[in-house]
Design a protein around this motif. Structure first.
Motif, PDB file in Angstrom:
ATOM      1  N   ALA A  25       0.811  -1.209   0.000  1.00  0.00           N
ATOM      2  CA  ALA A  25       0.000   0.000   0.000  1.00  0.00           C
ATOM      3  C   ALA A  25       0.845   1.260   0.000  1.00  0.00           C
ATOM      4  O   ALA A  25       0.384   2.323  -0.414  1.00  0.00           O
ATOM      5  CB  ALA A  25      -0.928   0.012   1.218  1.00  0.00           C
ATOM      6  N   PHE A  26       2.122   1.174   0.466  1.00  0.00           N
ATOM      7  CA  PHE A  26       2.984   2.347   0.561  1.00  0.00           C
ATOM      8  C   PHE A  26       4.158   2.319  -0.404  1.00  0.00           C
ATOM      9  O   PHE A  26       4.911   3.288  -0.487  1.00  0.00           O
ATOM     10  CB  PHE A  26       3.538   2.483   1.985  1.00  0.00           C
ATOM     11  N   SER A  27       4.358   1.229  -1.103  1.00  0.00           N
ATOM     12  CA  SER A  27       5.485   1.115  -2.029  1.00  0.00           C
ATOM     13  C   SER A  27       5.104   0.144  -3.139  1.00  0.00           C
ATOM     14  O   SER A  27       3.970  -0.339  -3.190  1.00  0.00           O
ATOM     15  CB  SER A  27       6.739   0.617  -1.297  1.00  0.00           C
ATOM     16  N   PHE A  28       6.054  -0.136  -4.013  1.00  0.00           N
ATOM     17  CA  PHE A  28       5.791  -1.082  -5.094  1.00  0.00           C
ATOM     18  C   PHE A  28       6.418  -2.443  -4.804  1.00  0.00           C
ATOM     19  O   PHE A  28       6.698  -3.215  -5.723  1.00  0.00           O
ATOM     20  CB  PHE A  28       6.289  -0.515  -6.421  1.00  0.00           C
ATOM     21  N   ASN A  51       7.693  -1.360   5.233  1.00  0.00           N
ATOM     22  CA  ASN A  51       6.496  -0.642   5.681  1.00  0.00           C
ATOM     23  C   ASN A  51       5.592  -1.445   6.603  1.00  0.00           C
ATOM     24  O   ASN A  51       4.628  -0.895   7.141  1.00  0.00           O
ATOM     25  CB  ASN A  51       5.685  -0.179   4.462  1.00  0.00           C
ATOM     26  N   VAL A  52       5.867  -2.727   6.788  1.00  0.00           N
ATOM     27  CA  VAL A  52       4.983  -3.541   7.622  1.00  0.00           C
ATOM     28  C   VAL A  52       5.047  -3.078   9.075  1.00  0.00           C
ATOM     29  O   VAL A  52       4.026  -3.098   9.793  1.00  0.00           O
ATOM     30  CB  VAL A  52       5.342  -5.039   7.480  1.00  0.00           C
ATOM     31  N   ASP A  53       6.219  -2.625   9.538  1.00  0.00           N
ATOM     32  CA  ASP A  53       6.319  -2.133  10.916  1.00  0.00           C
ATOM     33  C   ASP A  53       5.467  -0.883  11.110  1.00  0.00           C
ATOM     34  O   ASP A  53       4.910  -0.657  12.194  1.00  0.00           O
ATOM     35  CB  ASP A  53       7.775  -1.842  11.273  1.00  0.00           C
ATOM     36  N   ARG A  54       5.382  -0.040  10.078  1.00  0.00           N
ATOM     37  CA  ARG A  54       4.559   1.167  10.155  1.00  0.00           C
ATOM     38  C   ARG A  54       3.096   0.792  10.424  1.00  0.00           C
ATOM     39  O   ARG A  54       2.424   1.400  11.261  1.00  0.00           O
ATOM     40  CB  ARG A  54       4.672   1.952   8.849  1.00  0.00           C
ATOM     41  N   HIS A  55       2.609  -0.216   9.704  1.00  0.00           N
ATOM     42  CA  HIS A  55       1.220  -0.643   9.890  1.00  0.00           C
ATOM     43  C   HIS A  55       1.018  -1.254  11.270  1.00  0.00           C
ATOM     44  O   HIS A  55      -0.010  -1.015  11.924  1.00  0.00           O
ATOM     45  CB  HIS A  55       0.837  -1.649   8.806  1.00  0.00           C
ATOM     46  N   PHE A 106       2.469   9.703   4.508  1.00  0.00           N
ATOM     47  CA  PHE A 106       2.259   8.325   4.957  1.00  0.00           C
ATOM     48  C   PHE A 106       1.806   8.289   6.416  1.00  0.00           C
ATOM     49  O   PHE A 106       0.965   7.461   6.795  1.00  0.00           O
ATOM     50  CB  PHE A 106       3.543   7.516   4.800  1.00  0.00           C
ATOM     51  N   ALA A 107       2.358   9.188   7.230  1.00  0.00           N
ATOM     52  CA  ALA A 107       1.965   9.212   8.639  1.00  0.00           C
ATOM     53  C   ALA A 107       0.502   9.619   8.801  1.00  0.00           C
ATOM     54  O   ALA A 107      -0.185   9.153   9.724  1.00  0.00           O
ATOM     55  CB  ALA A 107       2.868  10.162   9.413  1.00  0.00           C
ATOM     56  N   ASP A 108       0.008  10.476   7.914  1.00  0.00           N
ATOM     57  CA  ASP A 108      -1.376  10.951   7.995  1.00  0.00           C
ATOM     58  C   ASP A 108      -2.344  10.079   7.209  1.00  0.00           C
ATOM     59  O   ASP A 108      -3.545  10.397   7.147  1.00  0.00           O
ATOM     60  CB  ASP A 108      -1.467  12.388   7.462  1.00  0.00           C
ATOM     61  N   ALA A 109      -1.864   9.008   6.608  1.00  0.00           N
ATOM     62  CA  ALA A 109      -2.719   8.166   5.761  1.00  0.00           C
ATOM     63  C   ALA A 109      -3.826   7.530   6.587  1.00  0.00           C
ATOM     64  O   ALA A 109      -3.637   7.189   7.761  1.00  0.00           O
ATOM     65  CB  ALA A 109      -1.884   7.083   5.081  1.00  0.00           C
ATOM     66  N   PRO A 110      -5.001   7.334   5.992  1.00  0.00           N
ATOM     67  CA  PRO A 110      -6.115   6.688   6.705  1.00  0.00           C
ATOM     68  C   PRO A 110      -5.867   5.200   6.891  1.00  0.00           C
ATOM     69  O   PRO A 110      -4.832   4.666   6.479  1.00  0.00           O
ATOM     70  CB  PRO A 110      -7.307   6.960   5.784  1.00  0.00           C
ATOM     71  N   SER A 111      -6.837   4.532   7.488  1.00  0.00           N
ATOM     72  CA  SER A 111      -6.674   3.104   7.786  1.00  0.00           C
ATOM     73  C   SER A 111      -6.504   2.263   6.535  1.00  0.00           C
ATOM     74  O   SER A 111      -5.876   1.211   6.573  1.00  0.00           O
ATOM     75  CB  SER A 111      -7.869   2.602   8.598  1.00  0.00           C
ATOM     76  N   ASP A 112      -7.081   2.707   5.405  1.00  0.00           N
ATOM     77  CA  ASP A 112      -6.898   2.000   4.134  1.00  0.00           C
ATOM     78  C   ASP A 112      -6.163   2.922   3.165  1.00  0.00           C
ATOM     79  O   ASP A 112      -6.769   3.655   2.387  1.00  0.00           O
ATOM     80  CB  ASP A 112      -8.242   1.582   3.540  1.00  0.00           C
ATOM     81  N   PRO A 113      -4.826   2.926   3.195  1.00  0.00           N
ATOM     82  CA  PRO A 113      -4.060   3.842   2.339  1.00  0.00           C
ATOM     83  C   PRO A 113      -4.211   3.551   0.857  1.00  0.00           C
ATOM     84  O   PRO A 113      -3.900   4.411   0.034  1.00  0.00           O
ATOM     85  CB  PRO A 113      -2.610   3.635   2.798  1.00  0.00           C
ATOM     86  N   SER A 114      -4.703   2.373   0.500  1.00  0.00           N
ATOM     87  CA  SER A 114      -4.870   2.065  -0.926  1.00  0.00           C
ATOM     88  C   SER A 114      -5.950   2.925  -1.557  1.00  0.00           C
ATOM     89  O   SER A 114      -6.000   3.057  -2.781  1.00  0.00           O
ATOM     90  CB  SER A 114      -5.209   0.582  -1.108  1.00  0.00           C
ATOM     91  N   GLN A 115      -6.825   3.540  -0.713  1.00  0.00           N
ATOM     92  CA  GLN A 115      -7.905   4.371  -1.227  1.00  0.00           C
ATOM     93  C   GLN A 115      -7.662   5.858  -0.992  1.00  0.00           C
ATOM     94  O   GLN A 115      -8.568   6.667  -1.195  1.00  0.00           O
ATOM     95  CB  GLN A 115      -9.224   3.967  -0.549  1.00  0.00           C
ATOM     96  N   ASP A 116      -6.442   6.222  -0.593  1.00  0.00           N
ATOM     97  CA  ASP A 116      -6.124   7.619  -0.300  1.00  0.00           C
ATOM     98  C   ASP A 116      -5.351   8.237  -1.455  1.00  0.00           C
ATOM     99  O   ASP A 116      -4.288   7.738  -1.843  1.00  0.00           O
ATOM    100  CB  ASP A 116      -5.304   7.711   0.987  1.00  0.00           C
ATOM    101  N   PHE A 117      -5.874   9.339  -2.013  1.00  0.00           N
ATOM    102  CA  PHE A 117      -5.276   9.968  -3.187  1.00  0.00           C
ATOM    103  C   PHE A 117      -3.847  10.428  -2.921  1.00  0.00           C
ATOM    104  O   PHE A 117      -2.921  10.112  -3.685  1.00  0.00           O
ATOM    105  CB  PHE A 117      -6.143  11.155  -3.625  1.00  0.00           C
ATOM    106  N   LYS A 118      -3.633  11.173  -1.847  1.00  0.00           N
ATOM    107  CA  LYS A 118      -2.290  11.705  -1.572  1.00  0.00           C
ATOM    108  C   LYS A 118      -1.277  10.579  -1.384  1.00  0.00           C
ATOM    109  O   LYS A 118      -0.143  10.658  -1.875  1.00  0.00           O
ATOM    110  CB  LYS A 118      -2.328  12.605  -0.337  1.00  0.00           C
ATOM    111  N   THR A 119      -1.681   9.538  -0.677  1.00  0.00           N
ATOM    112  CA  THR A 119      -0.765   8.424  -0.426  1.00  0.00           C
ATOM    113  C   THR A 119      -0.344   7.756  -1.722  1.00  0.00           C
ATOM    114  O   THR A 119       0.847   7.486  -1.949  1.00  0.00           O
ATOM    115  CB  THR A 119      -1.427   7.391   0.502  1.00  0.00           C
ATOM    116  N   GLN A 120      -1.292   7.493  -2.593  1.00  0.00           N
ATOM    117  CA  GLN A 120      -0.971   6.775  -3.822  1.00  0.00           C
ATOM    118  C   GLN A 120      -0.176   7.642  -4.802  1.00  0.00           C
ATOM    119  O   GLN A 120       0.684   7.138  -5.526  1.00  0.00           O
ATOM    120  CB  GLN A 120      -2.250   6.254  -4.465  1.00  0.00           C
ATOM    121  N   VAL A 121      -0.445   8.946  -4.850  1.00  0.00           N
ATOM    122  CA  VAL A 121       0.347   9.823  -5.725  1.00  0.00           C
ATOM    123  C   VAL A 121       1.760   9.949  -5.183  1.00  0.00           C
ATOM    124  O   VAL A 121       2.742   9.920  -5.942  1.00  0.00           O
ATOM    125  CB  VAL A 121      -0.321  11.209  -5.858  1.00  0.00           C
TER     126      VAL A 121
END
Length: 754
Positions: free
Chosen positions: A30-33, A56-60, A360-375
């Motif tokens: 969700a945070f990288s490729f 990124n798994v530790d972040r989650h 990334f720190a401000d991303a919602p619970s489902d970052p796959s649906q967050d515009f800023k996170t994905q851009v």
């Protein structure tokens, strides 16, 4: 082992088994490729089913407290290639003649290339639990964890599901044979597995005829693989038309082919037809890839092969920051090219890449649906160089110190593409799209998500000045509008190789008269300066209503820049309409110079001594015989827009001009008209009751009327709105949005100053 069992027991309530409809992200972080093929594999949360790379798994875990993750690691196999087959690294032996799977002239099929390792990992200590370890644990732990693992591995990932839906663009039609299909009472019963061709004993690519239950192999592919044509030969001998592909039968359906109709079809009575031969459709599981899935895999391989053999030369791969390639997800070149260009612009780099940790720190619970996170994720992937490294060859010894020799890993923006295209009738599909239209769509989304902060799309924003001069009174009117793209016309009469083109046309006519093959035509060479000059030429408006003389007269309109952007996006209008109104593409070559002088296109505003046209509306149109009812607006959409802070009248106009088609269309209208001078003015319709102190035409801008009039309509026709028609405002918007068809030709130029 007892300690692991206790830990699993303590988190057992957080471990879920995927249900139908759950979104399982097991192909992309969700945070990288990162993916299962990456060095650290992919960690899939066993509660939310989101995927995370090792970085990124530790972040989650820190954000959610979720401890149980399914770790998936795939290792590419070393391919053993036979002399008689086409390996994954070799070109196809015979060029495909049509885009199809499983029929003559179609594509070969890519085989599985990976070994897969799956285990449960418990954070924060990253304790590992394998399937063998589960066998020694209490029943309640073993059953729940094993079911979750099996469910996650069996579930289709979100990206796979979306891709299949998108590639299934040619909707299958109900077979004409389905309703009254003849089925023989021959006592044949088909087992749920263990099938083989009744003629050649082949055990894959098997099709069961729905009339007599014969199980036979499919057609031979172009390279000799696949089947031996026995199912086709059976149809030619018997005329029994429908067959179902064994291994694709699930409770949701199956692949059905009609030999008579020569196409994949739908069979609404498939459960009944299968039950005739003892097959319970509701208990069947998929064991083979569907024809759509085969098409996806094959087309991606063909695209890679086409790149490798470009112009008969070997391409030299490049590596490093800013040199990251993007994989084609099936006609996604329009998205790849636009995003590659956008992230060369410092404004986008600063907005999304420099602030990536905070985003990334401000991303919602489902970052796959967050515009800023994905851009931000996409921007970092393109610029960091993390994915612009040579891929390891599976034949290399991992312990050796030799440099990897493969092409770069690159990135596949599946999650980004799904989010950007969600709800859009075109960008949610895998069809070819227009790069210019996608750029405007993306800028629109950036505008929506940057209302309270830095807006990087302002780097492309500029003001257009339109000057209309009444030729009878010599008085002028100035208007300004916001734009992001300059559309340049192509003046074909300015070609520098006119003589060559005329000679080629003469030879073409002679060849057609003689019935000979048409010789290749040369390409017209148009100077870029000629395109700029065509843009700046005055346009004559022959039926312009002048407020100075209170009658229709002739006017001229010129278009200039009221301000310049930091980066100028140029679209070459290479599509035009022929005399038969059929769109055609102009075959031209335009050389863009390294330096542009746009001073001649700078707007001047009102000149000293120049008089302006009076701000007087034309007389109202009297239509006493026509009763015009007030428009019915979707109150819920109006309310949603008002809650976002937009003026009520602007919200009503947005819903009206988009025909009550929903919040997305209305929001697009609002974003495109926020700078209109009458943005907050009351909604007043032509030939309808006016607000106090207004006339019916005050809601239609003069420049829009002028454009309609220039097309040959009278002013009365331009302002009149009979039943079923649109206003001049709506007509202009529709005209502007449909000016380009097919692929646009875009260029982004950096300018100094605004």
């Amino acid at each position: 082992m007892a300690e692991l069992s206790e830990v699993l027991m303590s988190v057992l309530s957080t471990i879920r088994v995927p249900r139908p409809g759950d979104r399982v992200h097991k192909d992309e972080c969700a945070f990288s490729f990162a993916s299962p093929e990456s060095e650290g594999g992919l960690f899939v949360c066993m509660n939310t089913f989101l995927g995370f790379g090792s970085q990124n798994v530790d972040r989650h875990y820190r954000k959610t407290g979720q401890r149980a993750y399914l770790h998936i690691k795939r290792t590419r196999r070393v391919q053993k290639e036979d002399d008689g087959s086409s390996g994954s690294g070799d070109p196809p032996k015979k060029k495909p003649t049509r885009l199809a799977i499983g029929i003559e002239g179609g594509f070969d099929v890519e085989q599985d290339q990976y070994d897969e390792e799956v285990k449960v990992v418990l954070l924060p200590d990253k304790q590992e639990v394998t399937s063998e370890d589960l066998a020694t644990m209490p029943d309640v732990v073993r059953e729940r964890v094993s079911q979750s693992m099996a469910g996650l591995m069996a579930a289709d990932s979100v990206s796979h599901t979306l891709q299949v839906q998108q590639w299934d663009g040619e909707v299958r039609q109900e077979s004409k044979h389905a309703a009254d299909l003849k089925q023989l009472d021959n006592g044949v019963k088909i087992p749920p597995s263990g099938w083989k061709c009744e003629v050649c004993d082949l055990q894959e690519n098997l099709w069961m005829n729905l009339t007599d239950g014969k199980v036979l192999c499919g057609r031979r592919y172009f390279d000799g693989s696949g089947g031996n044509n026995h199912a086709l030969q059976h149809f030619q001998q018997t005329g029994y038309p429908l067959a179902v592909k064994l291994g694709t039968i699930t409770p949701d359906g199956a692949d059905v082919y009609s030999y008579d109709e020569d196409d994949m079809v739908l069979d609404s009575k498939l459960p009944e037809h299968l039950a005739h031969f003892g097959i319970d459709m509701m208990t069947m599981e998929k064991t083979e890839r569907t024809m759509t899935e085969l098409e996806i895999a094959v087309n991606q391989r063909v695209g890679e092969w086409e790149v490798i053999q470009e112009s008969g030369t070997t391409l030299q791969p490049l590596f490093g920051p800013g040199l990251t390639g993007m994989k084609n997800l099936g006609n996604s070149c329009y998205l790849n090219s636009v995003m590659q260009v956008l992230f060369t612009v410092p404004d986008f780099q600063r907005k999304y890449v420099s602030n990536i940790d905070q985003i990334f720190a401000d991303a919602p619970s489902d970052p796959s649906q967050d515009f800023k996170t994905q851009v931000a994720k996409l921007g970092y992937g393109l610029l960091s160089g993390e994915y612009s490294k040579p891929a390891h060859d599976p034949g290399d010894d991992p312990s050796s110190a030799s440099e990897p020799r493969g092409d770069q890993v690159g990135i596949a923006p599946r999650m980004f593409k799904a989010l950007i295209g969600r709800g859009h009738p075109e960008f949610s599909t895998n069809r070819q799209q227009d790069a210019q239209e996608f750029l405007l769509h993306f800028i629109n989304m950036v505008e929506r998500n940057c209302r309270s902060g830095e807006n990087p799309s302002e780097a492309f924003r500029f003001l257009v000045e339109e000057r209309i001069v009444c030729q009878q009174s010599q008085k002028a009117k100035y208007t300004q509008r916001v734009d992001y793209i300059v559309q340049l016309p192509v003046p074909m009469d300015q070609a520098t190789n006119t003589e060559e083109l005329q000679e080629a046309e003469r030879r073409r006519e002679e060849a057609e008269a003689a019935g000979a093959p048409t010789p290749p035509a040369p390409r017209a060479c148009i100077p870029f300066s000629a395109c700029l000059a065509a843009l700046s030429e005055p346009e004559t408006l022959t039926d312009f209503w002048s407020s100075a003389v209170q009658t229709k007269t002739t006017a001229t309109k010129t278009t200039r820049f009221a301000s310049f952007p930091d980066y100028l996006v140029i679209q070459i209008k290479k599509f035009t309409f022929g005399l038969d109104w059929v769109p055609k593409k102009l075959d031209v070559s335009i050389d863009v110079p390294d330096t542009l002088d746009l001073s001649a296109l700078r707007g001047t505003g009102q000149q000293p001594g120049e008089e302006l046209l009076p701000e007087v509306a034309p007389p109202p149109l009297m239509t006493p015989d026509v009763e015009v009812k007030a428009p019915v607006l979707d109150d819920s959409t109006v309310s949603q827009l008002c809650e976002m802070g937009f003026p009520l009248e602007a919200c009503r106009k947005a819903v009206y001009y988009t025909g009550n088609t929903g919040i997305d269309a209305a929001m697009n209208w609002v974003m495109g008209h926020m700078d209109d001078p009458d943005f907050s003015a009351p909604l007043v319709l032509p030939a309808c009751g006016s607000a106090p102190g207004t006339t019916p035409t005050e809601t239609i801008s003069e420049e829009h009327l002028a454009t309609i009039v220039s097309m040959g309509f009278s002013r009365d026709q331009a302002t009149l709105e009979p039943k079923g028609s649109v206003t001049a405002q709506g007509f202009i918007e529709a005209s502007e949005s449909s000016e380009s068809c097919g692929k646009s030709n875009l260029a982004v130029l950096g300018l100094k100053g605004r």
